[in-house]
Scaffold this active site. Structure first.
Site, PDB file in Angstrom:
ATOM      1  N   GLY A 113      49.059  53.721 -60.597  1.00 50.12           N
ATOM      2  CA  GLY A 113      47.993  52.933 -61.202  1.00 50.12           C
ATOM      3  C   GLY A 113      48.528  51.750 -61.983  1.00 50.12           C
ATOM      4  N   CYS A 140      28.773  58.789 -58.097  1.00 47.31           N
ATOM      5  CA  CYS A 140      29.916  59.664 -58.388  1.00 47.31           C
ATOM      6  C   CYS A 140      29.606  60.583 -59.569  1.00 47.31           C
ATOM      7  CB  CYS A 140      31.159  58.829 -58.663  1.00 47.31           C
ATOM      8  SG  CYS A 140      31.848  58.034 -57.189  1.00 47.31           S
ATOM      9  N   ILE A 165      53.621  59.401 -58.182  1.00 51.57           N
ATOM     10  CA  ILE A 165      53.144  58.917 -56.887  1.00 51.57           C
ATOM     11  C   ILE A 165      51.721  58.388 -57.064  1.00 51.57           C
ATOM     12  CG2 ILE A 165      52.704  59.533 -54.486  1.00 51.57           C
ATOM     13  CD1 ILE A 165      54.657  61.896 -54.906  1.00 51.57           C
ATOM     14  N   GLY A 191      50.039  51.965 -64.826  1.00 53.23           N
ATOM     15  CA  GLY A 191      51.182  52.337 -65.647  1.00 53.23           C
ATOM     16  C   GLY A 191      50.874  53.125 -66.900  1.00 53.23           C
ATOM     17  N   LEU A 211      58.924  61.319 -61.359  1.00 53.95           N
ATOM     18  CA  LEU A 211      58.375  60.542 -60.252  1.00 53.95           C
ATOM     19  C   LEU A 211      56.859  60.559 -60.350  1.00 53.95           C
ATOM     20  CD1 LEU A 211      58.407  59.161 -57.404  1.00 53.95           C
ATOM     21  CD2 LEU A 211      58.425  61.490 -56.441  1.00 53.95           C
TER      22      LEU A 211
END
Length: 383
Positions: free
Chosen positions: A177, A354, A174, A179, A172
């Site tokens: 994005g 960032c 979660i 892929g 799984l």
């Protein structure tokens, strides 16, 4: 820009309180160093004093100031926590942000798809130009890599090895994005993958690139999860969950994970617990986001999972962001027909601030491997 004042800049004197704070960071207004702030419009000073980081960032988008080395400017300012100190000057606005995060669930089910529409759906062309071929929009792993593509492949493989993926397992993901991890895990570890996302653009792109593989990409919020999985992973999504939802988030993952499974959480962290988020980032990049501190994350995990491994490689995010900027800037001539100059300045400010955030060590990058107490097998950390 270094060594001379750019055309159109102002020789006005900055207010003493700003000049002194900047000097503490080794920064000057209208100085000669590449990280100095070149002022084009004196209204910049008032915007900083009254609006803090929001005013500083929006003034840059509006062309009121410039800096050759924005990344180093932000690193220097954040090393002395200038953003926090300016926030104290604008405490009324800061109080509003603290109350907003404290009183309202900014990451509720109703709001869950806002960040997808606002940021991830702006256009796949921007992300294809900026990212590596795997379309990984999270920190790369650089210890033995020379290029962004190599560093992102190393990160994807590190995740799969930490999860101890075995052929035939069901993974799984979660927040899948575009892929990249799903494709890598299916191709190289022979697992079946179910990925979920709140971005329609990401879903369409990921489905196309994972065609022919045992990969399913669904548009849904984590609170809608059902089914049982051998392993679970979440990369760069937890920043959108919010403290009010940490318990629901980990409870949802726990329900979905088999008793002998492993869950890897890859998330940005912040060096200290903070009750608000940066106002500029919240308005222009990631609405409703909130970075966890180690204390917040550990407290939220306590009743759901055991911590098997906690790995910080936040300094690698600085290098990743600078590589993204180089790609974006190189591709700008092909993007500017669709995006205006203000978008370019916004995107530069975003990536550079960032990079400074991680270079200053305010920002951290954690990969945390988690298990249930029911898991009997010993876990051996890998790097």
């Amino acid at each position: 820009m270094s060594g001379s004042l750019p055309p159109g800049s102002s020789r006005s004197t900055a207010p003493a309180v700003l000049a002194e704070l900047a000097a503490e960071a080794g920064v000057a207004f209208n100085g000669d160093a590449p990280w100095d702030i070149q002022v084009y419009d004196e209204r910049l000073y008032r915007r900083i004093l009254t609006q803090g980081s929001l005013g500083f960032g929006e003034a840059y988008m509006d062309g009121q100031w410039e800096c050759l080395r924005l990344d180093e400017l932000f690193a220097r300012l954040m090393r002395i926590d200038a953003d926090v100190r300016i926030g104290r000057w604008t405490r009324l606005r800061l109080l509003g942000e603290i109350l907003r995060h404290g009183l309202f669930n900014l990451q509720s089910v109703r709001r869950a798809f806002q960040v997808g529409a606002h940021h991830y759906d702006i256009g796949n062309d921007v992300f294809q130009a900026m990212l590596d071929p795997s379309m990984s929009y999270s920190c790369a792993y650089w210890p033995n890599a020379a290029t962004l593509a190599e560093a992102q492949r190393a990160k994807l493989d590190l995740i799969c090895r930490k999860l101890e993926l075995r052929a035939g397992e069901h993974l799984l993901e979660i927040g899948c994005g575009w892929g990249g991890l799903a494709r890598h895990a299916a191709q190289h570890y022979s697992v079946r993958v179910t990925g979920i996302t709140v971005s329609r653009e990401q879903q369409a792109f990921a489905r196309e690139r994972c065609a022919g593989l045992p990969v399913s990409i669904e548009l849904m919020d984590y609170r809608e999860l059902s089914g049982s999985f051998d392993k679970a992973v979440s990369v760069g999504m937890f920043e959108h969950v919010g403290p009010k939802n940490y318990d629901d988030y980990f409870a949802a993952v726990r329900r979905a994970l088999k008793d002998d499974g492993l869950f890897l959480l890859h998330t940005i962290g912040i060096y200290t617990t903070c009750k608000h988020t940066d106002a500029w980032i919240d308005r222009h990049i990631f609405p409703n986001g909130k970075l966890p501190s180690a204390r917040e994350l550990a407290a939220a995990l306590e009743k759901h999972f055991l911590i098997e491994d906690w790995h910080n490689f936040g300094t690698d995010y600085d290098r990743t962001l600078m590589a993204w900027w180089e790609n974006f800037d190189r591709a700008w001539p092909t993007l500017q027909a669709r995006y205006d100059e203000r978008f370019y300045r916004m995107w530069r400010y975003y990536l550079m601030c960032c990079a400074g955030f991680f270079r200053s060590r305010q920002g951290l990058l954690w990969q945390v491997v988690l298990s249930k107490r029911q898991r009997a097998e010993a876990y051996r950390s890998v790097r």
